[in-house]
Design a protein around this motif. Structure first.
Motif, short mmCIF file in Angstrom:
data_model
loop_
_atom_site.label_atom_id
_atom_site.label_comp_id
_atom_site.label_asym_id
_atom_site.label_seq_id
_atom_site.Cartn_x
_atom_site.Cartn_y
_atom_site.Cartn_z
N ILE A 1 4.62 6.68 7.12
CA ILE A 1 3.52 5.67 6.71
C ILE A 1 3.37 4.62 7.67
CG2 ILE A 1 4.94 4.40 5.29
CD1 ILE A 1 2.68 4.11 2.96
N SER A 2 2.28 4.10 7.87
CA SER A 2 1.91 3.14 8.87
C SER A 2 0.57 2.41 8.49
CB SER A 2 1.66 3.49 10.33
OG SER A 2 0.76 4.29 10.34
N ARG A 3 0.70 0.94 8.87
CA ARG A 3 -0.39 0.30 8.13
C ARG A 3 -1.03 -0.72 9.46
NH1 ARG A 3 0.95 -3.50 2.95
NH2 ARG A 3 -0.97 -4.61 2.81
N VAL B 1 -4.32 2.27 6.13
CA VAL B 1 -2.89 2.60 5.86
C VAL B 1 -3.34 4.04 6.08
CG1 VAL B 1 -3.13 2.86 3.39
CG2 VAL B 1 -0.97 2.94 4.64
N CYS C 1 -4.20 7.52 -1.95
CA CYS C 1 -4.08 6.03 -1.49
C CYS C 1 -3.83 5.27 -2.48
CB CYS C 1 -4.76 5.78 -0.48
SG CYS C 1 -4.70 3.98 0.34
N ARG D 1 9.29 -0.20 4.70
CA ARG D 1 8.92 0.90 3.99
C ARG D 1 10.02 1.72 2.95
NH1 ARG D 1 7.70 0.67 9.35
NH2 ARG D 1 5.49 1.22 10.18
N MET E 1 0.76 -1.17 0.03
CA MET E 1 0.02 -0.06 0.04
C MET E 1 0.94 1.25 0.03
SD MET E 1 -3.39 -0.95 2.45
CE MET E 1 -4.13 0.36 1.38
N HIS F 1 -2.64 -4.46 9.18
CA HIS F 1 -3.09 -5.45 8.05
C HIS F 1 -4.57 -5.74 8.57
CE1 HIS F 1 0.60 -5.45 6.09
NE2 HIS F 1 1.17 -5.41 7.20
#
Length: 123
Positions: free
Chosen positions: A69-71, A78, A95, A57, A34, A73
């Motif tokens: 950025i972070s996510r 995101v 995005c 990343r 992503m 799952h």
């Protein structure tokens, strides 16, 4: 099919912060990477930051230190945390989600795109 819905864009003062969010739905189990891309007026789309399924990343060097950025799952979300913004960051921020193996920064490698919330600045 994957649908991406972004939120969090808006107007910010120079030096301010924003956090963009993007929620994936549909066949989100097929997503590998992503990413966030941006497109400033009159310019080509460029990558901001990418995060792979394993958490690796890649962040555009010109934006490192300002964008993170972070996510999640499990929740298929995101985020893009932006700090210390100035007017040069005025753009549409998109995005995107890809299904290819590996982490890529090329827009053509991403199949699904959000609508692109606008980030603008007030004096």
């Amino acid at each position: 099919q994957v649908m991406l819905v972004e939120s969090g864009g808006g107007t910010v003062q120079p030096g301010g912060s924003l956090r963009l969010s993007c929620v994936a739905s549909g066949r989100s189990d097929t997503i590998t990477s992503m990413a966030w891309f941006r497109q400033a007026p009159g310019k080509e789309r460029e990558y901001v930051s990418v995060i792979g399924r394993g958490g690796g990343r890649i962040t555009n060097m010109s934006m490192k230190g300002r964008f993170t950025i972070s996510r999640d799952h499990n929740k298929n979300i995101v985020w893009l945390q932006m700090i210390g913004l100035d007017p040069e960051f005025t753009a549409l921020y998109y995005c995107s989600a890809g299904t290819r193996r590996g982490t890529t920064v090329t827009p053509a490698d991403y199949t699904y795109w959000g609508q692109g919330p606008q980030v603008t600045f007030s004096s």
